[in-house]
Write a protein that holds these residues in place. Structure first.
Motif, mmCIF file in Angstrom:
data_model
loop_
_atom_site.group_PDB
_atom_site.id
_atom_site.type_symbol
_atom_site.label_atom_id
_atom_site.label_comp_id
_atom_site.label_asym_id
_atom_site.label_seq_id
_atom_site.Cartn_x
_atom_site.Cartn_y
_atom_site.Cartn_z
ATOM 1 N N ALA A 185 0.863 -1.132 0.213
ATOM 2 C CA ALA A 185 -0.062 -0.220 -0.056
ATOM 3 C C ALA A 185 0.732 1.378 -0.123
ATOM 4 C CB ALA A 185 -0.904 0.069 1.292
ATOM 5 N N LEU A 186 1.931 1.378 0.869
ATOM 6 C CA LEU A 186 2.636 2.385 0.773
ATOM 7 C C LEU A 186 3.625 2.606 -0.522
ATOM 8 C CD1 LEU A 186 4.276 1.914 4.367
ATOM 9 C CD2 LEU A 186 2.819 3.913 3.743
ATOM 10 N N ASN A 187 3.937 1.420 -1.098
ATOM 11 C CA ASN A 187 4.889 1.320 -2.175
ATOM 12 C C ASN A 187 4.067 2.288 -3.311
ATOM 13 O OD1 ASN A 187 7.012 0.403 -4.039
ATOM 14 N ND2 ASN A 187 5.207 -0.715 -4.881
ATOM 15 N N ALA A 188 2.821 1.711 -3.427
ATOM 16 C CA ALA A 188 1.773 2.101 -4.727
ATOM 17 C C ALA A 188 1.437 3.392 -4.633
ATOM 18 C CB ALA A 188 0.375 1.201 -4.378
ATOM 19 N N VAL A 189 1.255 3.903 -3.181
ATOM 20 C CA VAL A 189 0.798 5.306 -3.161
ATOM 21 C C VAL A 189 1.784 6.229 -3.320
ATOM 22 C CG1 VAL A 189 0.181 6.937 -1.284
ATOM 23 C CG2 VAL A 189 -1.048 4.854 -1.457
ATOM 24 N N LEU A 190 3.180 5.743 -2.694
ATOM 25 C CA LEU A 190 4.179 6.625 -2.982
ATOM 26 C C LEU A 190 4.679 6.774 -4.432
ATOM 27 C CD1 LEU A 190 6.404 5.700 0.235
ATOM 28 C CD2 LEU A 190 5.014 7.921 -0.129
ATOM 29 N N ASN A 191 4.634 5.783 -5.113
ATOM 30 C CA ASN A 191 5.047 5.401 -6.364
ATOM 31 C C ASN A 191 4.209 6.429 -7.330
ATOM 32 O OD1 ASN A 191 7.153 4.065 -5.922
ATOM 33 N ND2 ASN A 191 6.414 2.170 -6.862
ATOM 34 N N TRP A 192 2.934 6.390 -7.033
ATOM 35 C CA TRP A 192 1.995 7.069 -7.876
ATOM 36 C C TRP A 192 2.208 8.521 -7.596
ATOM 37 C CZ3 TRP A 192 -1.944 10.734 -6.378
ATOM 38 C CH2 TRP A 192 -2.967 11.168 -7.533
ATOM 39 N N ILE A 193 2.396 8.874 -6.330
ATOM 40 C CA ILE A 193 2.700 10.560 -6.215
ATOM 41 C C ILE A 193 4.024 10.712 -7.079
ATOM 42 C CG2 ILE A 193 3.631 12.000 -4.387
ATOM 43 C CD1 ILE A 193 2.025 10.503 -2.685
ATOM 44 N N VAL A 194 4.869 10.040 -7.194
ATOM 45 C CA VAL A 194 6.359 10.139 -7.877
ATOM 46 C C VAL A 194 5.974 10.379 -9.100
ATOM 47 C CG1 VAL A 194 8.692 9.506 -8.413
ATOM 48 C CG2 VAL A 194 7.726 9.354 -6.196
ATOM 49 N N VAL A 195 5.075 9.574 -9.911
ATOM 50 C CA VAL A 195 5.130 9.622 -11.354
ATOM 51 C C VAL A 195 4.023 10.481 -11.711
ATOM 52 C CG1 VAL A 195 4.262 8.056 -13.372
ATOM 53 C CG2 VAL A 195 5.898 7.143 -11.699
ATOM 54 N N PHE A 196 3.082 10.753 -11.139
ATOM 55 C CA PHE A 196 1.810 11.396 -11.571
ATOM 56 C C PHE A 196 1.870 12.879 -10.859
ATOM 57 C CE2 PHE A 196 0.265 6.857 -12.423
ATOM 58 C CZ PHE A 196 0.054 7.230 -13.556
ATOM 59 N N ARG A 197 2.500 13.080 -9.842
ATOM 60 C CA ARG A 197 2.937 14.495 -9.134
ATOM 61 C C ARG A 197 1.733 15.256 -8.791
ATOM 62 N NH1 ARG A 197 8.183 13.999 -8.778
ATOM 63 N NH2 ARG A 197 8.428 15.847 -7.739
ATOM 64 N N PRO A 198 0.745 14.726 -7.902
ATOM 65 C CA PRO A 198 -0.386 15.366 -7.484
ATOM 66 C C PRO A 198 -0.049 16.679 -6.979
ATOM 67 C CG PRO A 198 -0.321 13.563 -6.247
ATOM 68 C CD PRO A 198 0.759 13.391 -7.297
ATOM 69 N N PHE A 199 1.370 16.732 -6.131
ATOM 70 C CA PHE A 199 1.872 17.885 -5.646
ATOM 71 C C PHE A 199 3.437 17.675 -5.747
ATOM 72 C CE2 PHE A 199 0.517 14.712 -2.361
ATOM 73 C CZ PHE A 199 1.574 14.111 -1.710
ATOM 74 N N GLU A 200 4.210 18.604 -5.572
ATOM 75 C CA GLU A 200 5.699 18.479 -5.653
ATOM 76 C C GLU A 200 6.285 17.790 -4.306
ATOM 77 O OE1 GLU A 200 7.811 18.869 -8.109
ATOM 78 O OE2 GLU A 200 5.897 19.067 -9.143
ATOM 79 N N THR A 201 7.159 16.709 -4.914
ATOM 80 C CA THR A 201 7.950 15.932 -3.648
ATOM 81 C C THR A 201 9.493 16.003 -4.285
ATOM 82 O OG1 THR A 201 7.927 13.827 -4.789
ATOM 83 C CG2 THR A 201 5.790 14.291 -3.776
#
Length: 466
Positions: A185-201
């Motif tokens: 769950a953590l891996n999927a959510v964090l990877n989604w954030i990295v690739v689709f970038r709903p906000f900057e990280t």
């Protein structure tokens, strides 16, 4: 007709056992948590490949190739934990909980130290390793970045794997499911954030995917340690001050042969991938997508194989070898049936499943459909392997299993991958046929060995009559 009915008949008395502490362990109660755990554990690479397919196709192929080497490292660490699983299960069956705890403790410490060392070396030489895999250009650069980061911190996944083997021997399979669920769950959510970038990280691209994977594994490991401490798993940390060398020798004696077959298989798969890379980028990309799909077809048989290892190991430890023999034969039939059904379903829906990966090339989908049909025959052999290999290992018959595994995966898998894939010009289709030859030849060999009952003389616990 009578023989046919007997073949499909299920003996319910062979579906469960009672452990030495009075706990009832059944094939179903063990298999279901293992099924979800295995699904989630393998899903990490599938999720990474899927998400990165929206980034670039080369990134998806790079992660798939690097992940294969990462799996090879993980299987290397199971060399020790596999031997410990045999020792722990048989000692638990015989009621020797103290010795089982001592074996588990040694495996945890050894695997942590060796994974730390190998991980650092793998990270330093990551580019040379990817060049050896026949990668070049952008694919080489991206695979190097991913493998360098994941390899450096591979001790987190190693510890999760070792704890999973130990808790499984005790029948505590729910812990592994909880840890795998959290990690994915953590891996999927964090990877989604990295690739689709709903906000900057601060995480970007393929390096960001690798970094967030390590974060997910690190958090999951902490939770794993907490859950293991709450269970009745009697780790003997004080025994490290005065290690029992006969136990250390036992772990080496059963750990190295029982794990060497899996290590050899993974190394052979690496060579097979090198052969496929020589046939072109389309074959390698197709393999990455197909591999991400077909693992769903054998999940039940994998779970049944690992559950069988626990049940048969404890039965052999108690001296109930006849029940272990009959249970092993029945579990093989169930596993083969499940693999045939699920691999056929995946093939029938192959166009739809491959289409979910945002693939633009119709050539990849066409090739993938052909390979997934051949994979039905791969899964028949794999079902036999999953159950019989684990059953032989649990009984202590590890030498025969290692010899067969080494001979088959190199002669059938690598050898015929070269013959059919390259020399006969059949490409990826020929390589998958070679995989079918490998799986089926090993499966038949293991079944012959199981039916011969020679494994009954390999029992570790000698204080009870077999």
């Amino acid at each position: 007709m009578g023989k046919i009915k007997d073949f499909f008949k299920i003996d319910k008395s062979l579906m469960s056992i009672e452990s030495a502490d009075g706990t009832k362990l059944s094939l179903i109660s063990l298999s279901i948590p293992i099924l979800f755990e295995t699904t989630l554990r393998n899903l990490m690479n599938t999720v990474n490949t899927y998400i990165l397919s929206y980034y670039t196709e080369t990134a998806a192929a790079a992660v798939a190739t690097a992940s294969q080497l990462q799996r090879l490292l993980m299987i290397f660490y199971t060399v020790i934990s596999s031997g410990v699983t045999v020792i722990v299960a048989q000692n638990l069956g015989a009621g020797n909980r103290k010795r089982a705890g001592e074996a588990a403790t040694i495996s945890v410490v050894f695997c942590f130290l060796i994974s730390l060392l190998i991980g650092i070396v793998g990270s330093i030489y990551s580019r040379e390793i990817m060049i050896w895999m026949n990668l070049e250009g952008e694919l080489l650069d991206e695979a190097t970045k991913y493998f360098s980061i994941v390899s450096a911190f591979n001790f987190t996944q190693t510890m999760i794997t070792v704890f999973a083997a130990i808790t499984r021997s005790y029948g505590k399979t729910k812990i592994n499911f909880i840890v795998a669920l959290l990690m994915n769950a953590l891996n999927a959510v964090l990877n989604w954030i990295v690739v689709f970038r709903p906000f900057e990280t601060p995480f970007f691209g393929i390096e960001g995917v690798a970094q967030t994977r390590i974060i997910a594994e690190g958090i999951a490991l902490l939770v794993n340690i907490i859950l293991v401490m709450r269970e009745r798993i009697e780790f003997a940390w004080k025994s490290l001050l005065k290690p029992k060398f006969d136990l250390v020798w036992e772990i080496i004696k059963y750990g190295v042969p029982s794990g060497i077959g899996s290590v050899s298989y993974s190394i052979s798969q690496t060579f097979s991938t090198r052969i496929m890379a020589a046939t072109g980028a389309i074959a390698l990309t197709t393999k990455s997508y197909v591999t991400s799909i077909v693992f769903f077809s054998y999940l039940i048989s994998v779970s049944m194989g690992q559950a069988s290892s626990v049940l048969i190991g404890q039965l052999v430890g108690k001296g109930e070898v006849d029940k272990a023999y009959r249970m092993g034969k029945q579990n093989v039939k169930l596993a083969v049936f499940c693999n045939i059904v699920f691999s056929t379903i995946l093939w029938l829906f192959s166009d739809y499943l491959l289409g979910t990966f945002n693939i633009e090339s119709p050539e990849i989908i066409e090739l993938g459909r052909k390979v997934m049909f051949i994979d039905i025959f791969v899964e028949i052999g794999r079902a036999m392997n999953n159950v019989e290999e684990n059953s032989l290992r649990a009984s202590g018959d590890v030498i025969f299993q290692a010899i067969v595994a080494i001979a088959s995966c190199w002669i059938m898998s690598v050898g015929f991958c070269q013959i059919l894939g390259i020399w006969a010009g059949m490409g990826l289709v020929g390589c998958w046929m070679a995989f079918a030859l490998d799986e089926c030849s090993r499966g038949i060999s293991y079944m012959i060995r199981w039916n011969s009952k020679k494994w009954q003389t390999k029992r570790i616990i000698k204080d009870k009559a077999a």
